[in-house]
Each structure stands twice: as C-alpha cells, then as structure tokens.
Design an enzyme around this catalytic site. Structure first.
Site, mmCIF file in Angstrom:
data_model
loop_
_atom_site.group_PDB
_atom_site.id
_atom_site.type_symbol
_atom_site.label_atom_id
_atom_site.label_comp_id
_atom_site.label_asym_id
_atom_site.label_seq_id
_atom_site.Cartn_x
_atom_site.Cartn_y
_atom_site.Cartn_z
ATOM 1 N N HIS A 135 34.550 34.874 30.879
ATOM 2 C CA HIS A 135 35.664 34.217 30.183
ATOM 3 C C HIS A 135 35.169 33.530 28.898
ATOM 4 O O HIS A 135 35.791 33.640 27.844
ATOM 5 C CB HIS A 135 36.310 33.158 31.082
ATOM 6 C CG HIS A 135 36.964 33.693 32.327
ATOM 7 N ND1 HIS A 135 36.747 33.156 33.580
ATOM 8 C CD2 HIS A 135 37.834 34.715 32.518
ATOM 9 C CE1 HIS A 135 37.469 33.821 34.471
ATOM 10 N NE2 HIS A 135 38.126 34.770 33.865
ATOM 11 N N LYS A 153 47.097 25.986 46.936
ATOM 12 C CA LYS A 153 46.753 26.661 48.206
ATOM 13 C C LYS A 153 46.136 28.024 47.924
ATOM 14 O O LYS A 153 45.409 28.571 48.733
ATOM 15 C CB LYS A 153 48.015 26.864 49.051
ATOM 16 C CG LYS A 153 48.536 25.590 49.678
ATOM 17 C CD LYS A 153 49.575 25.918 50.753
ATOM 18 C CE LYS A 153 50.404 24.702 51.072
ATOM 19 N NZ LYS A 153 51.627 24.587 50.262
ATOM 20 N N ARG A 193 37.316 44.647 31.192
ATOM 21 C CA ARG A 193 36.096 45.211 31.786
ATOM 22 C C ARG A 193 36.353 46.705 31.881
ATOM 23 O O ARG A 193 37.442 47.112 32.316
ATOM 24 C CB ARG A 193 35.840 44.598 33.168
ATOM 25 C CG ARG A 193 35.325 43.159 33.077
ATOM 26 C CD ARG A 193 35.606 42.369 34.310
ATOM 27 N NE ARG A 193 37.045 42.148 34.442
ATOM 28 C CZ ARG A 193 37.586 41.263 35.274
ATOM 29 N NH1 ARG A 193 36.821 40.519 36.028
ATOM 30 N NH2 ARG A 193 38.899 41.126 35.353
ATOM 31 N N SER A 220 35.913 36.038 38.675
ATOM 32 C CA SER A 220 35.901 34.783 39.436
ATOM 33 C C SER A 220 35.855 35.084 40.932
ATOM 34 O O SER A 220 35.128 34.428 41.684
ATOM 35 C CB SER A 220 37.157 33.960 39.138
ATOM 36 O OG SER A 220 37.217 33.617 37.782
HETATM 37 P P1 ADP Z 1 44.255 36.492 35.738
HETATM 38 O O1 ADP Z 1 44.735 35.713 36.913
HETATM 39 O O2 ADP Z 1 45.200 36.493 34.579
HETATM 40 O O3 ADP Z 1 43.694 37.850 36.047
HETATM 41 P P2 ADP Z 1 41.529 35.656 35.234
HETATM 42 O O4 ADP Z 1 41.101 34.254 35.180
HETATM 43 O O5 ADP Z 1 40.981 36.457 36.350
HETATM 44 O O6 ADP Z 1 43.092 35.574 35.213
HETATM 45 O O7 ADP Z 1 41.187 36.418 33.891
HETATM 46 C C1 ADP Z 1 41.790 36.094 32.665
HETATM 47 C C2 ADP Z 1 41.514 37.202 31.656
HETATM 48 O O8 ADP Z 1 40.123 37.346 31.450
HETATM 49 C C3 ADP Z 1 42.018 38.589 32.067
HETATM 50 O O9 ADP Z 1 42.431 39.270 30.902
HETATM 51 C C4 ADP Z 1 40.794 39.249 32.640
HETATM 52 O O10 ADP Z 1 40.857 40.651 32.544
HETATM 53 C C5 ADP Z 1 39.728 38.684 31.722
HETATM 54 N N1 ADP Z 1 38.383 38.662 32.311
HETATM 55 C C6 ADP Z 1 37.990 38.076 33.459
HETATM 56 N N2 ADP Z 1 36.677 38.248 33.672
HETATM 57 C C7 ADP Z 1 36.229 38.985 32.612
HETATM 58 C C8 ADP Z 1 34.954 39.530 32.250
HETATM 59 N N3 ADP Z 1 33.874 39.373 33.021
HETATM 60 N N4 ADP Z 1 34.876 40.233 31.105
HETATM 61 C C9 ADP Z 1 35.975 40.426 30.341
HETATM 62 N N5 ADP Z 1 37.194 39.950 30.621
HETATM 63 C C10 ADP Z 1 37.324 39.239 31.746
#
Ligand code: ADP
Length: 166
Positions: A17, A41, A90, A128
C-alpha cells in the site's frame, strides 16, 4: 495535476500500500488515503487504528493525508474534490476485480477517472490478509509491513489467539 483518493480497507496497511501511495504522490497534487468504515467485527483493527497506522506510515510524504469515509467511493471522491481514484494492481490477482469496480464507478461518475498503478515486484504477492494469515502462524513478515505496524500486529494476533483459547 489532480487531487486523488486511494480507497481501501487497509487492515492493516502493508508496504505494498505504501509503495502505491509513494508512486501516486509523485503523479498528483494531493492524495487522500480513504480508509473505509467497515464493521470492526470484520476487521482485525478498528477504523481509528487503521487510520493511525497509515498516517504514521506515510508521515514522510507532504502531499498525502489519511481520512475515513463510508459509502460509495465516488461520493467520497466528490466530497473531497478528487477527480482520480487510485487503485493498486498485483499482476496475478487484481485485474478482473479492479476493472469491474473501475467501470462500475465510471458508470456512476463519468467525471472521476480510475488510475491503477503496479507496486514493486517484491510486493506483488503481498496482501493484508496473507500477512495476517502467516503472522498468526508465527512467521516473521516484519519486512512486509511498515515498521510502525509490526508490533501492533503481533500484539493483536496474540490477543485474538488467547481470546479464542478461552
Ligand atoms: P480493498 O478492501 O479495497 O481490497 P485493500 O486494503 O486490500 O482494500 O487494498 C486497497 C487497494 O490496494 C486495492 O486496489 C488493492 O488492489 C491494492 N493493493 C493491496 N495490496 C497491494 C500490493 N501488494 N500491491 C499493489 N496493490 C495492492
């Protein structure tokens, strides 16, 4: 140059991120990280914790701020005057979901453009959920999260483990 929003759950923020935020911050005037409100939750960290961790992780970037939002991302974008939604990609996992979401958002808001950025190769298999999964099993993945995130993550997983043993 534009104002942009980078929306997500960020439970917790990872180095993937932060990598996206750093890249986006070079391309726009101001970037707001939008931490979405979801029921605590369903998340390991509550909204305030997710915001604080992200704020600390991007303290070195002067044109980035972090705030919460709820509801539609396009509405949040309009409220803060953002014309761009930043999303991270990704190579193996995100294209289908992100393209559907981008086209749905465009249908609701023609004036807001989605721009997807690729994170660095070393973060391409990082999420995450994977970090939480392997850290809960005892793996040291401290190099995959910002330095301020590792300690709270280990502590929260321990609390959760002890809670579920009772
Ligand atoms: P969401 O609940 O919207 O999926 P995330 O917190 O998982 O939220 O991710 C937010 C954004 O960051 C999304 O566009 C996701 O694809 C991107 N993202 C998460 N991890 C990575 C990573 N390692 N590399 C590139 N983009 C990422």
């Amino acid at each position: 140059m534009a104002r942009a929003i980078y929306p997500g759950t960020f439970d917790p923020v990872t180095r993937g991120h932060v990598d996206i935020v750093e890249r986006a911050s070079h391309a726009v005037d101001h970037l707001t990280v939008g931490v979405v409100e979801v029921s605590s939750k369903r998340t390991l960290f509550d909204l305030d914790e997710r915001i604080t961790m992200f704020t600390d992780a991007v303290a070195h970037l002067s044109n980035v701020s972090v705030q919460s939002y709820s509801g539609l991302t396009v509405n949040a974008a309009r409220e803060i005057g953002a014309t761009v939604i930043i999303r991270g990609l990704r190579i193996t996992s995100d294209f289908e979901y992100e393209s559907e979401m981008a086209l749905m958002n465009r249908r609701m808001a023609e004036d807001v453009e989605t721009i997807c950025l690729f994170s660095a190769l070393e973060y391409q298999i990082l999420s995450s959920s994977r970090v939480k999964e392997v850290a809960a099993l005892g793996a040291d993945v401290s190099d995959l999260v910002p330095t301020n995130v590792w300690q709270p993550l280990v502590e929260r997983l321990a609390v959760k483990r002890n809670g579920s043993q009772k």
